[in-house]
Write a protein that holds these residues in place. Sequence first.
Motif, PDB file in Angstrom:
ATOM      1  N   THR A  60       0.830  -1.205   0.000  1.00 20.57           N
ATOM      2  CA  THR A  60       0.000   0.000   0.000  1.00 20.57           C
ATOM      3  C   THR A  60       0.865   1.255   0.000  1.00 20.57           C
ATOM      4  O   THR A  60       0.595   2.212  -0.723  1.00 20.57           O
ATOM      5  N   ALA A  90       2.875   3.269   5.841  1.00 20.94           N
ATOM      6  CA  ALA A  90       1.782   3.289   4.873  1.00 20.94           C
ATOM      7  C   ALA A  90       0.884   4.494   5.099  1.00 20.94           C
ATOM      8  O   ALA A  90       0.445   5.151   4.148  1.00 20.94           O
ATOM      9  N   MET A 105       0.109   7.542   2.446  1.00 19.43           N
ATOM     10  CA  MET A 105      -1.268   7.860   2.077  1.00 19.43           C
ATOM     11  C   MET A 105      -1.574   9.334   2.335  1.00 19.43           C
ATOM     12  O   MET A 105      -2.278   9.983   1.551  1.00 19.43           O
TER      13      MET A 105
END
Length: 329
Positions: free
Chosen positions: A29, A204, A208
């Motif tokens: 991710t 992650a 993001m």
Amino acid sequence: MTIGENQLKFRDAHISHLVLRMSTLLWLTSLAAALAAVRLAFLIRSALSDWAVCQSWNWMIAGLLTLVFQAFLSLPPMNMSRAVVSAATYFSATMLLTPLVTTLGARRPGISAWHWFVVLPMVAVLQCPALSQLSGSHWRSPLDLSGPAVMGVVVVLIMSTGTMLGTSSAGFALLYSSGILLLLAPSTSLGATSLGAAESSVAAGGAMLILAALAVARRNLERRYAQLRAAPTRLERVSVVWELFGSLYGIAWTRRVQDRVNQFASDEKWTVRLTATGLQRLDGGQPTDADVQVSMNALIWVLARFADKTWLKTALNPRNQNSPANRLN
């Protein structure tokens, strides 16, 4: 070995397998978010090619590529040591400061010297605490930086993003700063002791947030260009370009340019002044085309240090059908 011991061993193996799968998913991710952010950065940089601030987005792309490299090294199949991963994470966090610092000096002439005498030395100085600790442990232990050691990063972050608060780039600044702080967290003494296995989720989350920040920046830029395309009068175009400048450079540069233009206004006895939202008459009335025209030469001359003069003349002319705002179409 008893049945209970077999069951306990099987349960431990199952949990370890789940943790590995979850860790791999989180790192993937992070990698996907970093790659998507690189794509957005290229798009934004292309849209701002007529502005000196496009140099900031060159650094943004470089910083995001270090984040991609960090995410790649962190994948479980790479089997890198925690020391290497923590060093890569810290380096990417500091590299992501470079576009913010570049914006503070993004004007012509002088932007080239800013790279060599401000941005690159900043990156080098911020690596010193990390390199000192890693060399002291012979790269056997992950970073565990104390508060004073990371204070430099925090100070640079506050100084460079604080000027964006109060503008339409405030959302970008908050998301971007949060992403950098999350990436920085595992390298601190508190993060190293409290995060543990959650380090992958923190990385992650940081990636993001960086991606979300760039999405906000892209959306804001699209909105400004759409407003420029739709603006039918020179006065409205001045307001849009001025607001675009403020969102790109922040409050500090906006105030300095505003004061410079208003110095011309005072010396030349204009009936208008440049405010935070555009041109306004001294008597509070609506500026006429003649009022706006009087200020054009000075406004373009001052802003030409930040944007291409031809672009400014085209953008501020409501009769020009080849608006530079069409760049995002």
